[in-house]
Design a protein around this motif. Structure first.
Motif, PDB file in Angstrom:
ATOM      1  N   ASP A  87     -47.287  80.109  -9.660  1.00  0.00           N
ATOM      2  CA  ASP A  87     -46.318  81.154  -9.986  1.00  0.00           C
ATOM      3  C   ASP A  87     -45.223  81.249  -8.930  1.00  0.00           C
ATOM      4  O   ASP A  87     -45.170  80.433  -7.989  1.00  0.00           O
TER       5      ASP A  87
ATOM      6  N   SER B  36     -35.429  85.039 -13.105  1.00  0.00           N
ATOM      7  CA  SER B  36     -36.470  86.069 -13.044  1.00  0.00           C
ATOM      8  C   SER B  36     -37.707  85.489 -12.369  1.00  0.00           C
ATOM      9  O   SER B  36     -37.831  84.268 -12.200  1.00  0.00           O
TER      10      SER B  36
ATOM     11  N   GLY C 159     -38.255  90.728 -12.290  1.00  0.00           N
ATOM     12  CA  GLY C 159     -39.648  90.664 -12.712  1.00  0.00           C
ATOM     13  C   GLY C 159     -39.825  89.689 -13.844  1.00  0.00           C
ATOM     14  O   GLY C 159     -39.294  88.579 -13.796  1.00  0.00           O
ATOM     15  N   THR C 160     -40.555  90.098 -14.880  1.00  0.00           N
ATOM     16  CA  THR C 160     -40.714  89.249 -16.060  1.00  0.00           C
ATOM     17  C   THR C 160     -39.351  88.944 -16.661  1.00  0.00           C
ATOM     18  O   THR C 160     -39.087  87.838 -17.121  1.00  0.00           O
TER      19      THR C 160
ATOM     20  N   SER D 244     -41.629  81.073 -11.958  1.00  0.00           N
ATOM     21  CA  SER D 244     -43.023  80.664 -12.171  1.00  0.00           C
ATOM     22  C   SER D 244     -43.101  79.474 -13.120  1.00  0.00           C
ATOM     23  O   SER D 244     -43.826  78.500 -12.862  1.00  0.00           O
TER      24      SER D 244
ATOM     25  N   ALA E  17     -40.556  85.357 -13.717  1.00  0.00           N
ATOM     26  CA  ALA E  17     -41.200  84.559 -14.757  1.00  0.00           C
ATOM     27  C   ALA E  17     -40.559  83.184 -14.870  1.00  0.00           C
ATOM     28  O   ALA E  17     -41.249  82.173 -15.059  1.00  0.00           O
TER      29      ALA E  17
ATOM     30  N   ASN F 217     -42.503  94.848 -25.998  1.00  0.00           N
ATOM     31  CA  ASN F 217     -43.832  94.605 -25.411  1.00  0.00           C
ATOM     32  C   ASN F 217     -44.851  95.687 -25.776  1.00  0.00           C
ATOM     33  O   ASN F 217     -46.050  95.500 -25.556  1.00  0.00           O
TER      34      ASN F 217
ATOM     35  N   GLU G  88     -31.796  85.859 -16.942  1.00  0.00           N
ATOM     36  CA  GLU G  88     -33.232  86.077 -16.791  1.00  0.00           C
ATOM     37  C   GLU G  88     -34.062  84.857 -17.194  1.00  0.00           C
ATOM     38  O   GLU G  88     -35.221  84.752 -16.825  1.00  0.00           O
TER      39      GLU G  88
END
Length: 310
Positions: free
Chosen positions: A207, A189, A140-141, A194, A191, A88, A185
């Motif tokens: 989300d 996750s 998280g993401t 969402s 994300a 990232n 994930e």
């Protein structure tokens, strides 16, 4: 006052602090990472931010910081102080420790992985305080993990320990960036929830937080999405429990902000899946988004404690 610099570098923002020996935050600051400007610019921003903190400490407390700790995402070679790779942020093989120490007048610098650094803080001064064995899992993401053993974090032989997000829990499931299919994930996750809720609700802007609220209001579609994620998460966590036998399991990240909407079904799902394993205490993280910064401070103080006086 004796203090250290702590810096937590994220994909979009950086959190920094000056930290006293007893863990008190003497000064806090935030800044955009600026990854859109490229990896070289990000590294330069990190150095500039750290230098400003050095000046702030000198002005406020009459002395230079004794050391610095920095937490970064991606693959980290903490022993050699190298930020090996971060997808990232776009960097590869950045000699972060050398660069920062040089910019900060030669003070010692400790480098750590962001999740493991956050886990260090949660284990010592947060939700895992007093636990001799714990697993910290931020949702998280993506999903990663930090394995806590007797007050330290186990990095593994190559620095990859704790990558629970890449346990395959649904073979043949959604494609993951790591090259596998059905990784934890991709299903559990923040994300992933969402994505699933946006599709189910027909709202591209929906989300995971919206999904949690819909679950709380009794929405059947939301409950289906939520429990599918909880089930996948429980499968991954039971694999980790089987391998690691933690006394405490700390869940953090954006998904944990749902509180008991997450923890009540998750505890039930994990309990239903264990057989011979001992069930750990499953608790929410206590430090929120300050964990990485506090952990970076702990890395710096630990570095000073292990240095041999000249």
């Amino acid at each position: 006052m004796k203090h250290v610099i702590a810096l937590d570098v994220g994909g979009t923002g950086m959190k920094a602090a000056l930290v006293a020996e007893d863990g008190t935050l003497l000064h806090e600051a935030r800044r955009a990472t600026g990854r859109e400007r490229g990896p070289d610019a990000v590294v330069e921003t990190i150095q500039d931010f750290a230098a400003e903190l050095l000046d702030t400490g000198r002005e406020r407390f009459g002395r230079t910081a004794s050391a610095a700790g920095v937490a970064v995402p991606g693959i980290v070679d903490a022993d050699h102080g190298i930020a090996v790779y971060a997808a990232n942020l776009g960097w590869r093989d950045v000699p972060m420790r050398t660069l920062l120490s040089s910019r900060l007048g030669g003070i010692p610098v400790a480098l750590g992985h962001d999740v493991r650094t956050g886990g260090l803080a949660e284990g010592r001064i947060g939700a895992g305080r007093g636990a001799d064995r714990f697993l910290f899992v931020p949702l998280g993401t993506g999903i990663a993990g930090a394995i806590g053993i007797a007050g330290r974090i186990e990095a593994g032989a190559h620095g990859y320990a704790g990558e629970i997000g890449h346990i395959v829990v649904r073979p043949g499931g959604p494609a993951c960036g790591c090259g596998q299919h059905g990784c934890l994930e991709t299903l559990a996750s923040a994300a992933a929830v969402s994505r699933a809720w946006a599709a189910a609700a027909g709202d591209p802007g929906a989300d995971a937080a919206d999904c949690a609220k819909a679950v709380e209001s009794g929405d059947a579609r939301a409950r289906e999405v939520w429990l599918a994620a909880v089930g996948a998460l429980a499968d991954g966590l039971v694999t980790a429990i089987t391998l690691l036998d933690p006394r405490t399991l700390i869940i953090g990240g954006g998904l944990a902000e749902a509180g008991e909407t997450l923890f009540t079904p998750l505890r039930t799902a994990v309990e239903e899946r264990v057989t011979f394993q001992r069930l750990p205490h499953i608790v929410p993280a206590a430090l929120g988004d300050t964990a990485g910064c506090l952990g970076a401070g702990l890395l710096a103080w630990d570095l000073l404690a292990t240095e041999v006086p000249a």
